[in-house]
Design an enzyme around this catalytic site. Sequence first.
Site, mmCIF file in Angstrom:
data_model
loop_
_atom_site.group_PDB
_atom_site.id
_atom_site.type_symbol
_atom_site.label_atom_id
_atom_site.label_comp_id
_atom_site.label_asym_id
_atom_site.label_seq_id
_atom_site.Cartn_x
_atom_site.Cartn_y
_atom_site.Cartn_z
ATOM 1 N N LYS A 166 0.915 -1.251 -0.145
ATOM 2 C CA LYS A 166 0.041 0.044 0.043
ATOM 3 C C LYS A 166 1.041 1.080 0.038
ATOM 4 O O LYS A 166 1.904 1.172 0.459
ATOM 5 C CB LYS A 166 -0.789 0.144 1.171
ATOM 6 C CG LYS A 166 -0.186 0.023 2.536
ATOM 7 C CD LYS A 166 -1.172 1.127 3.385
ATOM 8 C CE LYS A 166 -0.154 1.217 4.616
ATOM 9 N NZ LYS A 166 -0.183 2.467 5.568
ATOM 10 N N LYS A 200 -1.787 -10.247 10.744
ATOM 11 C CA LYS A 200 -1.735 -10.553 12.087
ATOM 12 C C LYS A 200 -2.610 -11.635 12.627
ATOM 13 O O LYS A 200 -3.950 -11.496 12.187
ATOM 14 C CB LYS A 200 -2.144 -9.126 12.786
ATOM 15 C CG LYS A 200 -1.193 -7.931 12.411
ATOM 16 C CD LYS A 200 -1.375 -6.693 13.422
ATOM 17 C CE LYS A 200 -0.433 -5.630 12.950
ATOM 18 N NZ LYS A 200 0.775 -5.732 13.569
ATOM 19 N N GLU A 234 -1.567 5.295 17.898
ATOM 20 C CA GLU A 234 -0.085 5.545 18.150
ATOM 21 C C GLU A 234 0.381 6.655 19.026
ATOM 22 O O GLU A 234 -0.148 7.719 18.801
ATOM 23 C CB GLU A 234 0.394 5.392 16.556
ATOM 24 C CG GLU A 234 0.354 4.451 15.737
ATOM 25 C CD GLU A 234 0.995 4.536 14.401
ATOM 26 O OE1 GLU A 234 2.490 4.408 14.572
ATOM 27 O OE2 GLU A 234 0.595 4.737 13.392
ATOM 28 N N HIS A 258 -6.260 -0.348 6.163
ATOM 29 C CA HIS A 258 -5.952 -1.506 7.379
ATOM 30 C C HIS A 258 -7.459 -1.215 8.049
ATOM 31 O O HIS A 258 -8.027 -2.551 8.123
ATOM 32 C CB HIS A 258 -5.204 -0.932 8.424
ATOM 33 C CG HIS A 258 -3.812 -0.880 7.813
ATOM 34 N ND1 HIS A 258 -3.166 -1.888 6.806
ATOM 35 C CD2 HIS A 258 -2.703 0.000 7.981
ATOM 36 C CE1 HIS A 258 -2.020 -1.281 6.595
ATOM 37 N NE2 HIS A 258 -1.721 -0.478 7.241
ATOM 38 N N LYS A 358 -2.006 9.650 15.470
ATOM 39 C CA LYS A 358 -0.728 9.691 15.772
ATOM 40 C C LYS A 358 -0.537 10.420 17.227
ATOM 41 O O LYS A 358 -1.190 11.445 17.372
ATOM 42 C CB LYS A 358 0.292 10.197 14.944
ATOM 43 C CG LYS A 358 0.378 9.124 13.684
ATOM 44 C CD LYS A 358 1.850 9.335 12.791
ATOM 45 C CE LYS A 358 1.887 8.383 11.767
ATOM 46 N NZ LYS A 358 2.389 6.928 12.419
#
Lengths: 510, 332
Positions: A166, A200, A234, A258, A358
């Site tokens: 991506k 994952k 994050e 995602h 973030k």
Amino acid sequence: MAAANPFQDPIRFERRVRPCAVVIFGANGDLTKRKLIPALYRLAYERRLPPGFAVIGNSRTPMSHDEFREKMRESVKQFLEDSPFEEPVWKDFASGLYYESGDLKDPQCYAAIASRLAEIESTRQTGGNVLFYLSTQPSHYTVVIEGLAASGLARGNGWRRVVVEKPFGHDLTSARELDKEIHSAFPEEEVYRIDHYLGKETVQNILAFRFGNGIFEPVWNRNYISHVQITAAESIGVEGRGAYYQEAGALRDMIQNHLLQIMATVAMETPGVFEPTAVRDERAKLLRSIHVLKPEEVPANSVAGQYGGSSVGGQNLVGFRQEPGVDPNSSTDTYAAVTFFVENWRWAGVPFYIRSGKRLARRVTDIAIQFHSAPHSVFSMQNQDGAQWAGPNLLVLRVQPEEGISLRFLSKLPGTGMKLRPVSMDFKYGSSFGVRSPAAYETLLVDAMTGDATLYTRQDMVDASWLAVQPILDDWAGRRLQFPNYAAGSWGPEESNQMLARRGHEWRIP
Amino acid sequence: MSGSTIRPEKILKELDELWVNLGKQEGDGESGAVLRACAMTLIVATEEAEDDVGETLAQLMRDHPSRAVVLRVVQGDGPKLEARVLAQCWMPFGRRQQICCEQIEITMTRASLADVPPVVQSLVVPDLPVALWVRSRPLMSLPEFQVVHLLADKIILDSQWVPDLEQQVRLIQAFRAPEHRVADLAWTRLTRWRESIAQAFDNPVNLGRLKEIDRVRIEFQGEHTPMSAYYLAGWLKHSLGRDLVFEFRHLPGGDRPRVQSVALQGSSLDVSITVTGDRAVELHTGVCDAQTIFPRLSEYEVLREELSLLGRDPVYDAVVRVVPEFTRRTVP
């Protein structure tokens, strides 16, 4: 049709890769060093790669085969997780590493790779099977695809597949252009668009949880579920990737790919069989069912944010605009929250709140399924101290950092009165299965080399995801956003809380 | 709890108290309390020294958290039965919360054996699988243990050190029943050998020459032919579905019975796997050679694999049917 291998034992044996070679474009980059080669070495350590397996690295930097091997050896030693570095295994693996430098625009570059592949096919018996891995900058994807097509490398004696990282375009139009280009050289079934989130273990476990157990599906719908919250937070900033990030932003970098894929995994219908086409069909169907916001609906259902500087625990954190490589007037979203609705019978009216950012309070990715409250409570929901414990059942699927599943329900407090309090029933992946989980790239590389596209994104999914976020991108591009609007170390802008409050909901603190 | 009687209710109560105490020791009222994990009941029948089994169980609990019930038969005249409970705890890397599993140890003399199975029945965790690991071979055939066998979904043995293989195979066959599965760690140790052979035939060139295989040579070390050599032969015969010429060759040296090499040969085919050092292995596939390692497998590692497979193992079942043809042979 070739005879089946009579020595196969699928109950005991791990999936193995059949003879093939991998060509990595961008072999001098971070992804190759940190993820790809360590993942391939780990597969070699587990004897899942065939004898004769080969990797050809390509980048502009001139390097000999031995220099490339030495560089990769250092990378494996540095970035290998949970595995020992074994000299004999490395030696054997490294004997199949080759390097061909060259400019991606130069036809000679592909001729050199073709020549090396021909030699490998003969000496290492790879059967002409080749996986091309595009680990270059996205702007080079088209150049590489054209080069592969023009040189004839896209076709050969064995299978030829291409893995694309991506972003798949930066909007709907560019995604479709890229797709057209890729399909001019490779048919869709040989294209593997990687979304490492889907590799994952815990994301795969969502499928096991939903479709391996009979008790959850009956309540997995609008009748029982109030809303769903998907969070990917994050705590770090852009960490030197400011120049790249300011072209992308949180909506493009996380939600379009995602998190919409995770949402599709959570909300899709049951596939008839666990087989790539069936699973991907259901994911795609769900993504196509997402309500595409009308321009006038965007402001109430999306929030853009950008972090400003603050002090956290005595540490001064700079704002996004002060990060190295970032335009001091940048209007890039470092935080994005969106309310999505799915237009089908199962989910009509159930908001899916998705947020990513973030420099948030902590690093966490989870999915919270908030159930409706009991239709009528026979208990007083107020403790003597006035605290309200009206919390409805909550099912949390944790993706990281502590993978697991927890269910919140009410329980009686010990004592004479009937006082209730919420308790959590926890399943922790790491404590019930202590075995090492394969890294996402190990899983996905084996999948691509064995032709299993279940965890890869298909073009119709990419299209549907861009369709879902395009009105938001258009809206944000068309107005002046008041940035910064949240402090580093917080849980995002206040407008995000208001977005949920309008429907009587609130973000949980994950 | 000691003497000649033990009561399951008392053991279970002691377990409850153990958890309460662990919670008090570790808990800070927030997230510090221990996490109890249990995915099965693992019954261990042993005569060995305590540390040996304890260490294996401590490792195993991380992969297969269980209620371990260790039945230890000790020397002694007259009846003797003792029970104690303990916890196996560990702190996962980077976590704040200890994970603990429970262990019940019952020590008994031969004279008290008959009293134990009813106690074990009461100690099994409801609704979860039961595995029985018969670590000590003499305990396997004791009639007193029949009830314990019936409790188990899976019975795990180890034939590696057994010299009388013909009798061992008879015993395994006798154990096999629709209610439970039997596994042999000597078979488990072969997984990577079998996987490497299968890998050699992933290559279409070798796969095309499959029909040429007419001879198999298996070399081993140790005082007697290891069961694994016969399992390997049985598996090759079963997989190819025809008779082959098998040669079993004893190599000098080696402190334990183990397979050292296997070679599959035909007119234009020569595939072999050879242990060349302590762990180093050479794979000769005829089309492309490779080197790898077979690290020495501990008891914990082979048990970990077996406990991951609680269902039927059709390949092993088929091999057990073929193996008597080999165990009846005399090996020079």
